[in-house]
Write an enzyme that holds these catalytic residues in place. Structure first.
Site: not given
Length: 455
Positions: A135-139, A142, A157, A275
């Site tokens: 996974g990838k996200g704003a911060y 993963v 993470k 959120d």
């Protein structure tokens, strides 16, 4: 990693820096050209979270995305797809005999071994073998992490400390409970990174069946990265929105009961999530829905948070959060609104307010009434609860205690939820716990030198 060398054939620092540098990518990528794992007919989510599927699970090719604009992806959660089907068998929070959702959790893991593995398919970080990116996200990213001594997988993470210190990161909380400030003494001034560690100390002690568990945090002091080790939830998000097959009303009721208990626990710990949405609600092996992703959360003192900044996902934001009045607003009421939008998604497969453009979406959220589609048919009691949760006035919006007593939630009192006293206990952190909230590890350069010498 497609078409590239194995992870351990690269310079580890370069490999991790490249991954953190790519964190703004909002979708998962296939690894080594193989199809992505699916989660019970749910496409892998676009944001970093403590969840994935262990390699070896059933595979299928991901469905082609509809031709939607990138803006629409940012305002809603996902392209159209199917939902996670309702699970068979009894559900833990359903029967009236259910007493408390609390379950035994083992204490935080600590490790003293640091090494990089010679293996061709992973990087070793302490007792964890870092495997595929999930996974990838704003911060950050993963990655799947395997602890061989426990024969157990985790979700790790890899986060950027610099990004955590920005406006929408972890370090937004008052002095620690039990500190001099709480006792009327002078407040201790914390450095930015100390606030991050303080926040982590709280998150590590959260212990509730409806909140994703954080087990361990590793810090490389010479690098920008923090490594957070979370429980791995194999079944993934409870739903991706929009969705072709929404839940039956009874399944939505059971899931909402879990969400409300988790939310009450967070509010009891003086945490505003900010959120709540289906993709941040993960389904555990125990059948419980667990609240995840605290990337934009706030902590507060007193009875409620008074917020003034905008954070979260646009389609789930409350009217007061996008108002131009400049006035502060209630954090608890904010979470209730987002939970109401989530409940609407559960039964209709889409958000109540949708638009391709952010200003038009804001206008709808602030001014338009909630409309219930003719299909599927839902009960009047459910509509009543949704309307009360989506009251545009935060002062009159229903609160968590009243949601727990609503006739639709309790089946007219036949299935009451546990009281706050039964499933909540306050989390206190000491200065020592804040100090030890993060396990320091040598820099990659130091570790590489040690490994080279052993060779």
């Amino acid at each position: 990693m497609e078409g590239g060398p194995a992870v351990c054939c690269q310079d580890p620092r370069t490999e991790l820096v490249e991954r953190v540098a790519a964190i703004d990518v909002a979708h998962l990528e296939e690894t080594d050209g193989s199809p992505e794992p699916t989660r019970n007919c749910v496409d892998p989510p676009p944001r970093a979270r403590a969840v994935s599927v262990i390699p070896g699970s059933a595979l299928r090719h991901p469905a082609a995305r509809p031709s939607l604009s990138a803006r629409k992806f940012s305002l809603q959660e996902r392209p159209a797809g199917s939902c996670l089907e309702a699970q068979a068998g009894p559900y833990a929070t359903g029967p009236a005999s259910h007493i408390s959702p609390r379950a035994w959790r083992r204490p935080t893991i600590e490790s003293h071994h640091v090494a990089i593995s010679d293996a061709e398919d992973c990087v070793q970080l302490n007792q964890y073998k870092l495997q595929s990116e999930i996974g990838k996200g704003a911060y950050g990213v993963v990655r799947l992490a395997y602890n061989e001594s426990e024969d157990r997988h985790y979700a790790m993470k890899v986060l950027s400390k610099k990004k955590l210190l920005k406006q929408y990161g972890f370090p937004r909380r008052p002095p620690p409970r039990g500190s001099q400030a709480a006792q009327g003494g002078p407040a201790k001034q914390l450095l930015p990174l100390e606030r991050v560690y303080q926040e982590i100390a709280i998150l590590k002690k959260l212990d509730h069946v409806n909140v994703v568990k954080l087990f361990e945090v590793l810090d490389d002091p010479a690098e920008d990265n923090l490594y957070l080790v979370f429980d791995l939830l194999r079944k993934g998000p409870v739903m991706e929105v929009p969705c072709d097959k929404p839940f039956p009303e009874e399944q939505a009721r059971l899931y909402l009961r879990d969400i409300i208990l988790g939310l009450e626990y967070l509010h009891y710990q003086k945490i505003i999530h900010r959120d709540i949405k289906p993709s941040n609600l993960l389904l555990g092996d125990d059948g419980h829905v667990k609240i995840a992703d605290f990337g934009v959360s706030n902590q507060f003192e007193g009875n409620d948070a008074q917020l003034s900044s905008t954070a979260g996902t646009p389609a789930f934001m409350a009217p007061e959060a996008i108002s131009d009045s400049g006035q502060s607003f209630s954090g608890k009421a904010l979470d209730v609104w987002a939970t109401g939008v989530t409940l609407y998604c559960f039964v209709y497969g889409k958000c109540p307010f949708i638009d391709d453009y952010i200003l038009a979406l804001h206008r709808k959220i602030k001014n338009e009434a909630v409309v219930f589609p003719e299909e599927p048919k839902v009960s009047e009691e459910l509509k009543d609860l949704i309307l009360k949760m989506l009251d545009k006035n935060p002062e009159t919006r229903i609160g968590v205690p009243d949601i727990k007593l609503h006739p639709w939630v309790t089946k007219n009192g036949e299935e009451p939820l546990p009281s706050e006293e039964e499933h909540c206990s306050v989390v206190e952190v000491t200065e020592e716990e804040v100090k030890n909230s993060v396990k320091l590890i040598p820099s990659w350069t130091t570790v590489e030198r040690r490994v080279w010498r052993r060779r």
